[in-house]
Write a protein that holds these residues in place. Structure first.
Motif, PDB file in Angstrom:
ATOM      1  N   HIS A  66     -36.920  30.931  -7.811  1.00 54.87           N
ATOM      2  CA  HIS A  66     -38.328  30.893  -8.192  1.00 54.87           C
ATOM      3  C   HIS A  66     -38.629  32.066  -9.111  1.00 54.87           C
ATOM      4  O   HIS A  66     -37.932  33.081  -9.105  1.00 54.87           O
ATOM      5  CB  HIS A  66     -39.255  30.922  -6.965  1.00 54.87           C
ATOM      6  N   VAL A  67     -39.673  31.902  -9.917  1.00 52.76           N
ATOM      7  CA  VAL A  67     -40.109  32.959 -10.814  1.00 52.76           C
ATOM      8  C   VAL A  67     -40.538  34.156  -9.978  1.00 52.76           C
ATOM      9  O   VAL A  67     -41.248  33.984  -8.974  1.00 52.76           O
ATOM     10  CB  VAL A  67     -41.278  32.463 -11.694  1.00 52.76           C
ATOM     11  N   PRO A  68     -40.101  35.375 -10.317  1.00 50.10           N
ATOM     12  CA  PRO A  68     -40.488  36.550  -9.526  1.00 50.10           C
ATOM     13  C   PRO A  68     -41.997  36.615  -9.321  1.00 50.10           C
ATOM     14  O   PRO A  68     -42.777  36.493 -10.267  1.00 50.10           O
ATOM     15  CB  PRO A  68     -39.990  37.728 -10.374  1.00 50.10           C
ATOM     16  N   GLY A  69     -42.378  36.753  -8.070  1.00 48.47           N
ATOM     17  CA  GLY A  69     -43.796  36.867  -7.737  1.00 48.47           C
ATOM     18  C   GLY A  69     -44.501  35.545  -7.531  1.00 48.47           C
ATOM     19  O   GLY A  69     -45.654  35.520  -7.080  1.00 48.47           O
ATOM     20  N   ALA A  70     -43.827  34.431  -7.835  1.00 51.87           N
ATOM     21  CA  ALA A  70     -44.466  33.118  -7.685  1.00 51.87           C
ATOM     22  C   ALA A  70     -44.418  32.675  -6.233  1.00 51.87           C
ATOM     23  O   ALA A  70     -43.373  32.740  -5.583  1.00 51.87           O
ATOM     24  CB  ALA A  70     -43.771  32.086  -8.568  1.00 51.87           C
ATOM     25  N   TYR A  80     -45.642  16.995  -7.354  1.00 50.99           N
ATOM     26  CA  TYR A  80     -45.945  17.389  -5.976  1.00 50.99           C
ATOM     27  C   TYR A  80     -47.443  17.660  -5.863  1.00 50.99           C
ATOM     28  O   TYR A  80     -47.935  18.697  -6.328  1.00 50.99           O
ATOM     29  CB  TYR A  80     -45.152  18.631  -5.582  1.00 50.99           C
ATOM     30  N   GLY A  81     -48.169  16.691  -5.269  1.00 47.23           N
ATOM     31  CA  GLY A  81     -49.611  16.837  -5.153  1.00 47.23           C
ATOM     32  C   GLY A  81     -50.235  17.026  -6.519  1.00 47.23           C
ATOM     33  O   GLY A  81     -49.894  16.360  -7.490  1.00 47.23           O
ATOM     34  N   ASP A  82     -51.165  17.974  -6.585  1.00 44.40           N
ATOM     35  CA  ASP A  82     -51.750  18.310  -7.885  1.00 44.40           C
ATOM     36  C   ASP A  82     -51.340  19.716  -8.301  1.00 44.40           C
ATOM     37  O   ASP A  82     -52.006  20.346  -9.116  1.00 44.40           O
ATOM     38  CB  ASP A  82     -53.276  18.194  -7.842  1.00 44.40           C
ATOM     39  N   ALA A  83     -50.201  20.192  -7.741  1.00 43.68           N
ATOM     40  CA  ALA A  83     -49.789  21.576  -7.974  1.00 43.68           C
ATOM     41  C   ALA A  83     -48.611  21.716  -8.930  1.00 43.68           C
ATOM     42  O   ALA A  83     -48.637  22.540  -9.844  1.00 43.68           O
ATOM     43  CB  ALA A  83     -49.450  22.245  -6.643  1.00 43.68           C
ATOM     44  N   TYR A  84     -47.541  20.915  -8.738  1.00 43.29           N
ATOM     45  CA  TYR A  84     -46.293  21.152  -9.464  1.00 43.29           C
ATOM     46  C   TYR A  84     -45.758  19.862 -10.076  1.00 43.29           C
ATOM     47  O   TYR A  84     -45.972  18.764  -9.555  1.00 43.29           O
ATOM     48  CB  TYR A  84     -45.203  21.697  -8.533  1.00 43.29           C
ATOM     49  N   ILE A  85     -45.012  20.030 -11.159  1.00 41.76           N
ATOM     50  CA  ILE A  85     -44.203  18.947 -11.707  1.00 41.76           C
ATOM     51  C   ILE A  85     -42.793  19.486 -11.880  1.00 41.76           C
ATOM     52  O   ILE A  85     -42.589  20.542 -12.493  1.00 41.76           O
ATOM     53  CB  ILE A  85     -44.781  18.403 -13.032  1.00 41.76           C
ATOM     54  N   ALA A  89     -47.717  25.627 -19.716  1.00 42.17           N
ATOM     55  CA  ALA A  89     -47.897  25.406 -18.280  1.00 42.17           C
ATOM     56  C   ALA A  89     -47.025  26.419 -17.544  1.00 42.17           C
ATOM     57  O   ALA A  89     -45.834  26.570 -17.847  1.00 42.17           O
ATOM     58  CB  ALA A  89     -47.499  23.982 -17.913  1.00 42.17           C
ATOM     59  N   GLN A  90     -47.588  27.112 -16.584  1.00 49.74           N
ATOM     60  CA  GLN A  90     -46.887  28.204 -15.926  1.00 49.74           C
ATOM     61  C   GLN A  90     -45.645  27.730 -15.171  1.00 49.74           C
ATOM     62  O   GLN A  90     -45.672  26.717 -14.473  1.00 49.74           O
ATOM     63  CB  GLN A  90     -47.825  28.930 -14.964  1.00 49.74           C
ATOM     64  N   PRO A  91     -44.525  28.453 -15.296  1.00 52.74           N
ATOM     65  CA  PRO A  91     -43.298  28.085 -14.571  1.00 52.74           C
ATOM     66  C   PRO A  91     -43.333  28.587 -13.130  1.00 52.74           C
ATOM     67  O   PRO A  91     -43.955  29.607 -12.832  1.00 52.74           O
ATOM     68  CB  PRO A  91     -42.212  28.809 -15.367  1.00 52.74           C
ATOM     69  N   TYR A  92     -42.650  27.858 -12.246  1.00 51.18           N
ATOM     70  CA  TYR A  92     -42.551  28.273 -10.851  1.00 51.18           C
ATOM     71  C   TYR A  92     -41.114  28.453 -10.374  1.00 51.18           C
ATOM     72  O   TYR A  92     -40.816  29.385  -9.641  1.00 51.18           O
ATOM     73  CB  TYR A  92     -43.258  27.257  -9.947  1.00 51.18           C
ATOM     74  N   GLY A  93     -40.215  27.564 -10.766  1.00 56.78           N
ATOM     75  CA  GLY A  93     -38.855  27.706 -10.260  1.00 56.78           C
ATOM     76  C   GLY A  93     -37.888  26.781 -10.980  1.00 56.78           C
ATOM     77  O   GLY A  93     -38.271  25.966 -11.815  1.00 56.78           O
ATOM     78  N   TRP A  94     -36.609  26.918 -10.608  1.00 58.05           N
ATOM     79  CA  TRP A  94     -35.573  26.092 -11.223  1.00 58.05           C
ATOM     80  C   TRP A  94     -34.377  26.007 -10.296  1.00 58.05           C
ATOM     81  O   TRP A  94     -34.261  26.755  -9.320  1.00 58.05           O
ATOM     82  CB  TRP A  94     -35.171  26.635 -12.582  1.00 58.05           C
ATOM     83  N   ILE A  95     -33.476  25.076 -10.602  1.00 58.31           N
ATOM     84  CA  ILE A  95     -32.220  24.906  -9.871  1.00 58.31           C
ATOM     85  C   ILE A  95     -31.105  24.892 -10.896  1.00 58.31           C
ATOM     86  O   ILE A  95     -31.232  24.297 -11.969  1.00 58.31           O
ATOM     87  CB  ILE A  95     -32.223  23.602  -9.056  1.00 58.31           C
ATOM     88  N   ALA A  98     -32.750  21.518 -12.803  1.00 55.57           N
ATOM     89  CA  ALA A  98     -34.159  21.144 -12.629  1.00 55.57           C
ATOM     90  C   ALA A  98     -35.034  22.331 -12.995  1.00 55.57           C
ATOM     91  O   ALA A  98     -34.616  23.490 -12.916  1.00 55.57           O
ATOM     92  CB  ALA A  98     -34.421  20.713 -11.185  1.00 55.57           C
ATOM     93  N   PHE A  99     -36.273  22.017 -13.375  1.00 48.97           N
ATOM     94  CA  PHE A  99     -37.236  23.050 -13.757  1.00 48.97           C
ATOM     95  C   PHE A  99     -38.613  22.624 -13.268  1.00 48.97           C
ATOM     96  O   PHE A  99     -39.040  21.484 -13.513  1.00 48.97           O
ATOM     97  CB  PHE A  99     -37.230  23.232 -15.279  1.00 48.97           C
ATOM     98  N   MET A 100     -39.325  23.529 -12.584  1.00 48.30           N
ATOM     99  CA  MET A 100     -40.628  23.199 -12.023  1.00 48.30           C
ATOM    100  C   MET A 100     -41.714  24.066 -12.640  1.00 48.30           C
ATOM    101  O   MET A 100     -41.569  25.277 -12.747  1.00 48.30           O
ATOM    102  CB  MET A 100     -40.625  23.381 -10.511  1.00 48.30           C
ATOM    103  N   GLN A 101     -42.821  23.400 -13.045  1.00 47.32           N
ATOM    104  CA  GLN A 101     -43.947  24.056 -13.689  1.00 47.32           C
ATOM    105  C   GLN A 101     -45.251  23.645 -13.019  1.00 47.32           C
ATOM    106  O   GLN A 101     -45.296  22.727 -12.197  1.00 47.32           O
ATOM    107  CB  GLN A 101     -44.039  23.646 -15.166  1.00 47.32           C
ATOM    108  N   GLU A 102     -46.293  24.311 -13.459  1.00 45.64           N
ATOM    109  CA  GLU A 102     -47.649  23.925 -13.096  1.00 45.64           C
ATOM    110  C   GLU A 102     -47.915  22.489 -13.551  1.00 45.64           C
ATOM    111  O   GLU A 102     -47.575  22.107 -14.670  1.00 45.64           O
ATOM    112  CB  GLU A 102     -48.606  24.897 -13.792  1.00 45.64           C
TER     113      GLU A 102
END
Length: 441
Positions: A111-115, A137-142, A172-178, A190-194
């Motif tokens: 995950h992005v540091p601090g996210a 995922y809901g209305d939070a992440y793609i 769109a703000q990034p959150y994490g990746w695999i 994989a890459f996850m964003q706002e």
């Protein structure tokens, strides 16, 4: 047995890049158990002597619910094997793994540091994806799963993380990746964003404007139609210039010298020659395209190059309540990773968006009974929004001088040549759209 099931199934998937060619062999390079009933596979597919690798989430259930019937890969004994990206009861591992920063059998979840990642939302697959698969995922992440795997860091992860570290707008703000290692190289899985749940797609907004124009009286100019899009095009131009400035600040830049510019023009000519051989309808336009290439060869100034979007059009931007956001920085998925990461002129992105305005103006005319009568309105809409975009680009700090205009025109025509070939192969009724690009402006 699993190899055979996968070979039959993978050939039917929208994201499979080898359609139309026989599969010579399929093997499983990696098989990692993520949770009971869920495995992560990396599958190697051999076709005509070349190998491509794909990512598959394999679900296992003794009883398959009706909601997953469309995802069935096959049955071995009493176990149903299926594409688990469609199973919201299994895909929580993506959020959990990234939130914890977990490592598992060569898979690294970060995950992005601090996210802070909320692991509660359930997933839903977006149906519009083609070369990849995106889970909302809901209305939070793609979260975008890169189906075809190419060794190396995906440009989208690289660029968005770099821009976010600069607090750059219009992303769109990034959150994490695999990630994992392929051929000894760290590779993005994989890459996850706002997720911009309340934003509107740029292509849809443009089409709504075009429909309004076509429905209006012929004597009403485009500037007075209720759905006039020019103000948004201008804002988009300014946002594009800002993104280009941020990319130039976040990554190395360079210049192309005169001899390299001439080599670029030769590349345009080679693509033109191949296109004309395949699509004879392009032949009457060759002199005009050749003239544009020659004008590029006459340029005597160096051309600045930098990291760019690489596949820029109205479908890659979203309008939020406050401004435009640019998405999908991975470049053209079919191109080699080195080409997608290579420095290029930002005018390449500008040309891509200008071509997108032409497509938005004309694609509704394909098969339309009043296409000939509406063509002048289409041209009026395209011209107005192209000009507004360029004005916004200049206002946002983008520079297009006389030499740049020459290069921009060549980028546009080269893009249109590519579009001619694509439409001839896939949508022949759309062929008049790119052919219209070769008319004098």
């Amino acid at each position: 047995m699993l190899d055979e099931l996968l070979a039959t199934w993978i050939d039917r998937q929208r994201w499979f890049g080898g359609k139309g060619r026989p599969i010579d062999a399929l093997s499983i390079d990696s098989d990692v158990e993520l949770a009971p009933g869920l495995r992560h596979l990396i599958v190697a597919v051999w076709q005509e002597g070349s190998r491509d690798r794909y990512q598959v989430l394999l679900g296992e259930r003794h009883s398959l619910p009706d909601r997953l019937a469309h995802a069935l890969i096959g049955t071995v004994g009493d176990v149903h094997l299926y594409d688990a990206v469609h199973d919201s009861e299994r895909t929580d591992w993506l959020l959990d793994g990234m939130a914890r920063g977990e490592d598992r059998s060569g898979l690294r979840m970060r995950h992005v540091p601090g996210a802070a990642i909320d692991t509660e939302p359930r997933s839903m697959v977006l149906s519009a994806e083609q070369s990849n698969t995106s889970l909302v995922y809901g209305d939070a992440y793609i979260c975008k799963l890169f189906r075809r795997l190419i060794p190396g860091v995906n440009p989208e992860l690289e660029i968005v993380n770099a821009l976010a570290a600069r607090n750059a707008p219009h992303i769109a703000q990034p959150y994490g990746w695999i990630e994992t290692d392929l051929d000894g190289t760290g590779t993005t899985l994989a890459f996850m964003q706002e997720y911009l749940s309340t934003a509107n797609d740029g292509w849809d907004l443009a089409l709504a404007s075009v429909r309004d124009l076509y429905a209006s009286l012929p004597e009403i100019p485009a500037s007075e139609v209720g759905g006039d899009f020019a103000a948004e095009s201008m804002r988009l131009g300014a946002a594009t210039a800002r993104v280009h400035r941020e990319l130039a600040a976040a990554f190395p830049t360079d210049v192309i010298e005169t001899h390299e510019v001439k080599r670029m023009a030769e590349g345009f000519r080679r693509r033109l020659g191949r296109a004309v051989a395949e699509v004879p309808a392009l032949r009457p336009h060759v002199p005009g395209i050749e003239h544009a290439c020659h004008q590029v060869e006459l340029l005597t100034n160096e051309v600045p190059v930098q990291r760019v979007h690489g596949d820029y059009h109205l479908g890659q931007v979203m309008r939020t309540t406050t401004d435009w956001v640019v998405l999908d920085f991975e470049g053209e998925p079919g191109q080699p990773l080195a080409e997608r990461r290579a420095l290029s002129s930002p005018l390449r992105d500008v040309a891509g968006m200008l071509r997108s305005f032409d497509y938005a103006a004309r694609h509704l005319l394909a098969g339309h009974s009043e296409a000939d009568d509406l063509e002048p309105r289409a041209q009026e809409w395209a011209d107005r929004n192209r000009a507004a975009f360029l004005d916004g680009y200049a206002e946002g700090g983008g520079v297009i001088n006389r030499g740049d205009a020459v290069l921009l025109r060549a980028f546009e025509l080269s893009k249109a040549v590519y579009e001619v070939v694509y439409e001839a192969r896939n949508r022949p009724t759309w062929l008049p759209i790119p052919l219209a690009a070769f008319r004098p402006r």
